[in-house]
Design an enzyme around this catalytic site. Structure first.
Site, PDB file in Angstrom:
ATOM      1  CG  ASP A  14       5.411  14.094   5.084  1.00 33.48           C
ATOM      2  OD1 ASP A  14       4.597  14.551   5.913  1.00 33.48           O
ATOM      3  OD2 ASP A  14       5.104  13.278   4.198  1.00 33.48           O
ATOM      4  CE  LYS A  17       8.379   4.102   0.292  1.00 30.64           C
ATOM      5  NZ  LYS A  17       8.159   5.045   1.421  1.00 30.64           N
ATOM      6  CB  VAL A  36       5.334   1.035  -2.020  1.00 29.53           C
ATOM      7  CG1 VAL A  36       6.566   0.437  -1.360  1.00 29.53           C
ATOM      8  CG2 VAL A  36       5.185   2.498  -1.654  1.00 29.53           C
ATOM      9  CG  MET A  52       4.729  10.712  -1.703  1.00 28.82           C
ATOM     10  SD  MET A  52       5.607  11.037  -0.169  1.00 28.82           S
ATOM     11  CE  MET A  52       7.152  11.664  -0.808  1.00 28.82           C
ATOM     12  N   GLY A  69      -0.265   4.791  -1.011  1.00 31.16           N
ATOM     13  CA  GLY A  69      -0.912   6.038  -0.613  1.00 31.16           C
ATOM     14  C   GLY A  69      -0.844   7.046  -1.734  1.00 31.16           C
ATOM     15  N   GLY A 104       0.845  -1.206   0.000  1.00 31.48           N
ATOM     16  CA  GLY A 104       0.000   0.000   0.000  1.00 31.48           C
ATOM     17  C   GLY A 104       0.870   1.241   0.000  1.00 31.48           C
TER      18      GLY A 104
END
Length: 872
Positions: free
Chosen positions: A136, A44, A29, A26, A24, A22
């Site tokens: 972040d 990624k 993956v 951004m 997301g 998972g």
């Protein structure tokens, strides 16, 4: 071909792509096997939405900096590239779980919280020392593996932000969880789009993570993202101890400091967190010994308190007396506060050392004796530090710290005065000059708060009116320029129009503002731009928790702006609070602002009087409103008793105003009504000029007083001075002075240049009439008077009838003059303004029929009798 297939083709035989995790918003993956090195990695790939607008080459350069981080608590980057135009990077696969997953199972013990925070702190300290900021930090980006916490995606958010070809972080504000951070953990400077974000934003995010680890909830709860962003700007989160009573007070205080709104109030480096984290994870006998006898600190604390008070008094005196920046006082207090831990540490270390030196000795098996050392980890460390942490060194360190602060202040003042660097004033750099005019435009605001825009602009003008360094353009002067431009007098000023108006009026800069909602409060921004090229000269920003706080915020920002311009900081600090110089009632200020527009822009004096009276009903001490009411009553041909009453009230509250406004009020008080005293009026206006040499209104009114006293040379001198400062607004008094000096041709040119030569307005019409008479153009003068007598405006009809009567008498048409005078006095009787008729007739007669005063009185008596009034 889908992304997975393209990625497999791009990676070739070096990696075997496995399952997809998972990712997301951004990224996507994938787990992959590194064939050659036989290790598991994570690949990624940035999402297409996030990758849009990225410069891939610059992204890779930024990634290289992040890849240089090699520390045990940082997940390293192996490689980077792009596939199908989408940047990707690889990193090791970490066995374990994310901190977010751990939080989902329930609260963490204090020791585990401290352990996780210590590991994150080590990662931040290492990266910050190498110039890499995460941007972040959140539980999702912290992985737990093998009893340690490691931080992932280090530098990725910064790389994405720095590689954007658009307008930077602010452009991605709604892309939550991507390049600018995640709302629940964003520092206020990130929310505000500050381009100078530094490592302290990571410390703020760490404070939010710590709050969540300790309490099980995010600092500002489960709200919509935009409300969370607003809360970061304006709200203080609840105390950790209120939600987690077993939290050590020092740790709770550290979390609060990390989430300070102002970056300067947070710990300034990640390394500063270690002592509190270490103290929170261990309890030693040394600690209990240190705080079990507070009397040991009494003497040290006494000296410290005296020094703190002395420094505070000196700093405050320097701010008020010398004119140092406002931040000097809190800065001095902060420097002293930073010395308190050193003082306490020294007291504790020296106490432990004295205890060891005087303790009862114990015998060794060989028979020798050694002192019994204090027990406990802290005591042992203190004993080792005692040779180095002495009172002499601590005192010397304090002196050095205070001296360094003094040098910083001195350097700031020197750079400000010389116009060097970001602290250089606009006057020093030549961007502005003393006495330059500034055009203030209405604030832009959301539709729900649109009424606040003109109010804040009027408040800014009131704030700048207290400055002796710059001159804000008055509302009426702006309307006059718009009229010259063949535009409505109440046109809204966009950026292009504002610059054109400023250029025509000789203003050097335009001051605009913005009002934005931030939760339940507001964010207020002000930008000063050059009228020449539109470049930004200075910007300031502040917040208000509610509408009632807006005036205080505008006051603060206006002072900051005056300081940035280069005005004496002492003068800025001695400025009266805006609530005193105007009113504390926002509604009263709104009424006043509307009245100024009605009077100076629309020349609707009836509406102006109504609005001014409504403002005064809300705040009876509003001195500027009393003065404006008196002026509107006079211009609107209201009874002189009403004018006199309003001016008396204005004088009563004049001491609440700054000198520039105070003496204008007193000058007006002595200029009209029962208290008329030409000498005192001139003296008051001269004091207003002394307080502000660029005050064209004072110069204008002095010229008017000299006109009334027939001192025409002095009148022309001050009228020229006013005209030089405000060519449009002061054109009338200058033209009248030129007429009396026998320069009617010049007067006509002045009126035409000011754009009033064809305007039907009271004073301008009167001057046009006199100019035509002086030039021998009686037919033109008659047309001017007749046009005014047909006006729906009562003041204009007064003026037109009076001028028509004067012209008829001059041409020997006495019967016609009698009829015109009768109409004039009937109109006056209807308005209760017979006293004004005497003044009007006398005003025309003074210039046209000098020396015939006795005849004028006889004429007046006959007119009074014909209308049923008596000379009594």
């Amino acid at each position: 071909m889908d992304l997975r297939s393209e990625l497999e083709q791009h990676l070739g035989s070096a990696y075997e792509l496995g399952r997809e995790l998972g990712g997301g918003g951004m990224s996507r993956v994938f787990v992959a096997d590194d064939v050659r090195l036989r290790r598991t990695v994570v690949v990624k790939v940035l999402s297409p939405e996030l990758a849009q607008g990225l410069n891939v080459e610059r992204f890779e350069r930024e990634i290289q900096l992040a890849a240089s981080l090699q520390q045990a608590n940082i997940v390293p980057l192996h490689s980077a590239g792009d596939v199908a135009g989408l940047p990707y990077f690889t990193m090791p696969f970490i066995e374990g779980e994310s901190l977010r997953a751990r939080l989902a199972r329930g609260p963490l013990p204090i020791t585990e919280v401290v352990s996780v925070l210590r590991d994150i702190t080590r990662a931040l300290a290492y990266a910050h020392a190498r110039g890499v900021v995460h941007r972040d930090i959140k539980p999702d980006n912290v992985l737990l593996s093998g009893g340690a916490a490691v931080v992932t995606d280090f530098g990725i958010a910064k790389a994405i932000s720095a590689s954007r070809t658009g307008s930077g972080d602010h452009a991605t504000l709604t892309q939550l969880g991507t390049s600018i951070g995640t709302p629940a953990y964003m520092a206020p400077e990130q929310v505000a789009g500050d381009p100078s974000i530094d490592h302290r934003a990571d410390l703020y995010a760490l404070g939010c993570v710590a709050f969540e680890l300790l309490t099980g909830q995010q600092p500002f709860g489960d709200r919509a993202p935009q409300r969370v962003l607003a809360a970061h700007l304006t709200e203080t989160p609840p105390a950790v101890t209120a939600l987690r009573p077993d939290c050590p007070p020092a740790l709770a205080e550290l979390v609060s400091r990390l989430m300070a709104k102002n970056p300067a109030e947070r710990p300034q480096a990640a390394g500063d967190l270690y002592p509190v984290l270490d103290a929170s994870s261990t309890t030693s006998s040394g600690q209990s010994v240190a705080f079990s006898a507070p009397g040991m600190f009494k003497k040290a604390l006494g000296w410290y308190a005296l020094a703190l008070i002395a420094v505070a008094i000196l700093a405050k005196a320097a701010v008020v007396g010398i004119g140092l920046p406002d931040w000097v006082f809190p800065g001095a207090i902060l420097v002293m506060a930073l010395g308190l831990p050193a003082l306490l540490a020294t007291a504790y270390v020296q106490r432990v050392a004295r205890h060891a030196a005087t303790a009862t000795p114990t015998l060794t098996p060989g028979g020798s004796s050694i002192p019994k050392a204090p027990s406990g980890t802290m005591a042992t460390m203190a004993l080792k530090a005692s040779p180095h942490l002495t009172w002499r060194r601590t005192t010397r360190g304090g002196i050095i710290a205070v001296s360094a602060f003094v040098l910083v202040v001195a350097a700031f003042m020197v750079l400000r005065g010389l116009g060097i660097g970001p602290w250089g004033s606009l006057f020093a750099t030549g961007s502005l000059k003393v006495d330059d005019k500034i055009l203030v435009t209405d604030f832009s605001a959301p539709a729900s708060d649109s009424a606040l825009g003109p109010i804040l602009a009027e408040a800014v003008r009131a704030g700048l009116n207290q400055s002796s360094a710059v001159q804000p353009m008055e509302t009426g002067a702006v309307a006059d320029v718009l009229e010259q431009m063949k535009r409505p007098r109440d046109s809204r000023l966009d950026a292009a129009t504002a610059r054109e108006v400023a250029t025509r009026a000789g203003a050097s800069a335009v001051l605009g503002g913005r009002l934005a909602r931030a939760g339940a409060g507001y964010v207020v921004s002000m930008d000063l731009t050059s009228a020449h090229d539109g470049s930004t000269l200075a910007s300031v920003q502040g917040t208000a928790n509610e509408p009632a706080d807006l005036l205080k915020t505008v006051d603060k920002l206006t002072r900051q702006l005056r300081g940035r311009m280069g005005e004496s900081l002492k003068a800025v600090q001695q400025t009266l609070p805006l609530e005193q110089a105007t009113t504390a009632s926002l509604e009263a200020l709104r009424k006043y602002t509307e009245a100024v527009k009605a009077s100076d822009v629309e020349t609707n004096y009836e509406a102006a009087v109504r609005l001014e009276r409504e403002a005064l009903a809300l705040d009876s001490t509003f001195a500027l409103a009393w003065r404006k009411l008196a002026i509107s009553l006079a211009r609107g041909a209201f009874p002189l008793t009403a004018v006199d009453s309003a001016m008396t009230q204005a004088a009563r509250y004049a001491d609440r105003l700054p000198d520039r406004e105070k003496y204008l009020v007193l000058g007006s008080y002595y200029s009209v009504g029962l208290h008329r005293d030409r000498g005192k009026a001139i003296a008051s206006y001269r004091q207003a000029l002394a307080a502000d040499p660029g005050n064209w209104v004072a110069a204008n009114n002095i010229a008017s007083q000299f006109q009334d006293g027939r001192e025409f040379d002095s009148a022309l001198h001050y009228a020229a001075r006013a005209y030089q400062a405000q060519p449009t607004a002061a054109a009338s008094i200058y033209a009248l002075s030129l007429i009396n000096a026998g320069q009617a041709d010049s007067a006509e040119r002045v009126l035409r240049r000011a754009g009033t030569a064809d305007r039907l307005a009271g004073n301008d019409l009167y001057l046009r009439y006199l100019t035509q008479i002086a030039l021998g153009r009686t037919d033109s003068a008659r047309r001017i008077a007749q046009a005014a007598t047909q006006s729906p405006s009562v003041p204009l009809r007064f003026t037109g009838l009076g001028l028509a009567s004067g012209l008829e008498q001059m041409q020997g048409q006495l019967k016609d003059a009698d009829q015109t005078d009768a109409a004039l006095f009937r109109l006056g009787a209807e308005r209760g303004r017979v006293a004004d008729m005497t003044g009007l007739v006398d005003a025309a007669g003074d210039i046209l029929y000098r020396g015939r005063t006795a005849e004028g009185v006889r004429k007046l008596d006959r007119l009074l009798a014909s209308t049923g009034w008596t000379s009594a």
